[in-house]
Write an enzyme that holds these catalytic residues in place. Sequence first.
Site, short mmCIF file in Angstrom:
data_model
loop_
_atom_site.label_atom_id
_atom_site.label_comp_id
_atom_site.label_asym_id
_atom_site.label_seq_id
_atom_site.Cartn_x
_atom_site.Cartn_y
_atom_site.Cartn_z
CE1 TYR A 31 -3.91 -2.23 0.09
CE2 TYR A 31 -2.32 -3.66 1.42
CZ TYR A 31 -3.58 -3.23 0.81
OH TYR A 31 -4.32 -4.61 0.72
CE1 TYR A 73 -13.39 -2.93 -1.24
CE2 TYR A 73 -11.55 -1.17 -1.04
CZ TYR A 73 -11.75 -2.25 -1.41
OH TYR A 73 -11.03 -2.98 -2.06
CG HIS A 112 -12.15 -6.23 -4.20
ND1 HIS A 112 -12.10 -4.83 -3.78
CD2 HIS A 112 -12.75 -6.27 -5.44
CE1 HIS A 112 -12.97 -4.39 -5.02
NE2 HIS A 112 -13.45 -5.26 -5.62
CG ASN A 117 -7.90 -15.42 1.87
OD1 ASN A 117 -7.72 -16.30 2.69
ND2 ASN A 117 -7.40 -14.04 2.11
N GLY A 119 -9.80 -19.40 3.74
CA GLY A 119 -9.91 -18.99 5.23
C GLY A 119 -10.61 -17.49 5.44
CB ILE A 121 -14.16 -16.91 1.39
CG1 ILE A 121 -13.01 -16.07 0.38
CG2 ILE A 121 -15.42 -17.45 1.17
CD1 ILE A 121 -12.85 -16.96 -1.16
CE1 TYR A 124 -14.22 -9.15 6.51
CE2 TYR A 124 -12.88 -10.67 5.04
CZ TYR A 124 -13.10 -9.48 5.85
OH TYR A 124 -12.04 -8.56 6.33
CE LYS A 126 -18.48 -18.22 13.09
NZ LYS A 126 -17.69 -18.52 14.28
C1 LIG Z 1 -9.39 -13.74 7.80
C2 LIG Z 1 -8.52 -13.24 9.10
C3 LIG Z 1 -8.44 -11.77 9.20
C4 LIG Z 1 -9.31 -14.07 10.39
O1 LIG Z 1 -8.67 -13.42 11.46
P1 LIG Z 1 -8.64 -14.26 13.04
O2 LIG Z 1 -8.35 -13.36 13.99
O3 LIG Z 1 -7.90 -15.67 12.69
O4 LIG Z 1 -10.27 -14.78 13.03
P2 LIG Z 1 -11.32 -15.11 14.29
O5 LIG Z 1 -10.48 -15.90 15.18
O6 LIG Z 1 -12.12 -13.87 14.88
O7 LIG Z 1 -12.12 -16.24 13.65
C5 LIG Z 1 -13.47 -16.28 13.89
C6 LIG Z 1 -14.23 -17.27 12.92
O8 LIG Z 1 -14.10 -17.06 11.53
C7 LIG Z 1 -13.60 -18.60 10.85
N1 LIG Z 1 -12.46 -18.86 10.44
C8 LIG Z 1 -11.35 -17.85 10.61
N2 LIG Z 1 -10.19 -18.06 9.85
C9 LIG Z 1 -10.58 -19.31 9.26
C10 LIG Z 1 -9.99 -20.09 8.37
N3 LIG Z 1 -8.55 -19.89 7.93
N4 LIG Z 1 -10.56 -21.29 8.05
C11 LIG Z 1 -11.99 -21.44 7.97
N5 LIG Z 1 -12.48 -20.66 9.03
C12 LIG Z 1 -11.97 -19.52 9.52
C13 LIG Z 1 -13.74 -19.69 12.08
O9 LIG Z 1 -15.20 -19.97 12.17
C14 LIG Z 1 -13.66 -18.89 13.27
O10 LIG Z 1 -14.04 -19.19 14.69
P3 LIG Z 1 -13.32 -20.48 15.34
O11 LIG Z 1 -11.84 -20.29 15.22
O12 LIG Z 1 -14.20 -20.57 16.62
O13 LIG Z 1 -13.52 -21.86 14.38
C15 LIG Z 1 -6.88 -13.70 9.30
O14 LIG Z 1 -6.93 -15.24 8.70
C16 LIG Z 1 -6.04 -13.08 8.25
O15 LIG Z 1 -5.60 -12.09 8.76
N6 LIG Z 1 -5.85 -13.38 6.86
C17 LIG Z 1 -4.93 -12.91 6.32
C18 LIG Z 1 -5.67 -11.38 5.80
C19 LIG Z 1 -6.70 -11.46 4.75
O16 LIG Z 1 -6.62 -12.57 4.01
N7 LIG Z 1 -7.81 -10.94 5.21
C20 LIG Z 1 -8.85 -10.76 4.39
C21 LIG Z 1 -9.13 -9.70 3.39
S1 LIG Z 1 -9.00 -8.04 4.03
#
Ligand SMILES: CC(C)(COP(=O)(O)OP(=O)(O)OC[C@H]1O[C@@H](n2cnc3c(N)ncnc32)[C@H](O)[C@@H]1OP(=O)(O)O)[C@@H](O)C(=O)NCCC(=O)NCCS
Length: 164
Positions: A31, A73, A112, A117, A119, A121, A124, A126
């Site tokens: 960014y 956004y 987006h 990705n 995990g 998807i 979100y 949820k």
């Molecule tokens: C997506 C992301 C933000 C989730 O953050 P996180 O702190 O792990 O999320 P949480 O602990 O609050 O997860 C809540 C719920 O979401 C679901 N979830 C989160 N990550 C998941 C994964 N990798 N696979 C499947 N389900 C998932 C689960 O249901 C989870 O609950 P549980 O742990 O009790 O099963 C993290 O994986 C991330 O930073 N990814 C890289 C950046 C990214 O891709 N961001 C999205 C685009 S902006």
Amino acid sequence: MTKANIELGNVTPHNIKQLKRLNSVVFPVSYNDKFYKDVLEAGELAKLAYYNDIVVGAVCCRIDTSEKSRRLYIMTLGCLYPYRRLGIGTLMVEHVLNFVEQDGNFDSIFLHVQVSNEGAIDFYKKFGFEVVETKQHYYKRIEPADAHVLQKSLRKPQTNGMHE
Ligand SMILES: CC(C)(COP(=O)(O)OP(=O)(O)OC[C@H]1O[C@@H](n2cnc3c(N)ncnc32)[C@H](O)[C@@H]1OP(=O)(O)O)[C@@H](O)C(=O)NCCC(=O)NCCS
């Protein structure tokens, strides 16, 4: 063991370098300076997430008024890998959901994600986000280049009947 303390804090000129470093580790896209300049003026739309006083996550949003609607956004929302599945992402999404609810005047929230990705998807979905579109070649420098648009509608469905 005592419970970890997870909280959100403001982005300031004092800690913006930590946000930059975090985003560079978490996202495959980099960014530019304008992004961070805007983030410093975004108020509640940009937050750092702390785990026991260590920066481990961040969320950055902006208001989008294109396409005849007012939408929030999510530009970036991410958490460092070792701190995932601890509820930090949930805390950041809930912050965003509270913001739009208190504002009361947004049509939807969208973002987006790279189509690979799964995990993110699942995460979100949820919170009521759905894939509403897939954009081919959305990303210029990463593979796969296609992105899903995830959206959560905030408008109540219209009831039957028009007002006359
Ligand atoms: C997506 C992301 C933000 C989730 O953050 P996180 O702190 O792990 O999320 P949480 O602990 O609050 O997860 C809540 C719920 O979401 C679901 N979830 C989160 N990550 C998941 C994964 N990798 N696979 C499947 N389900 C998932 C689960 O249901 C989870 O609950 P549980 O742990 O009790 O099963 C993290 O994986 C991330 O930073 N990814 C890289 C950046 C990214 O891709 N961001 C999205 C685009 S902006």
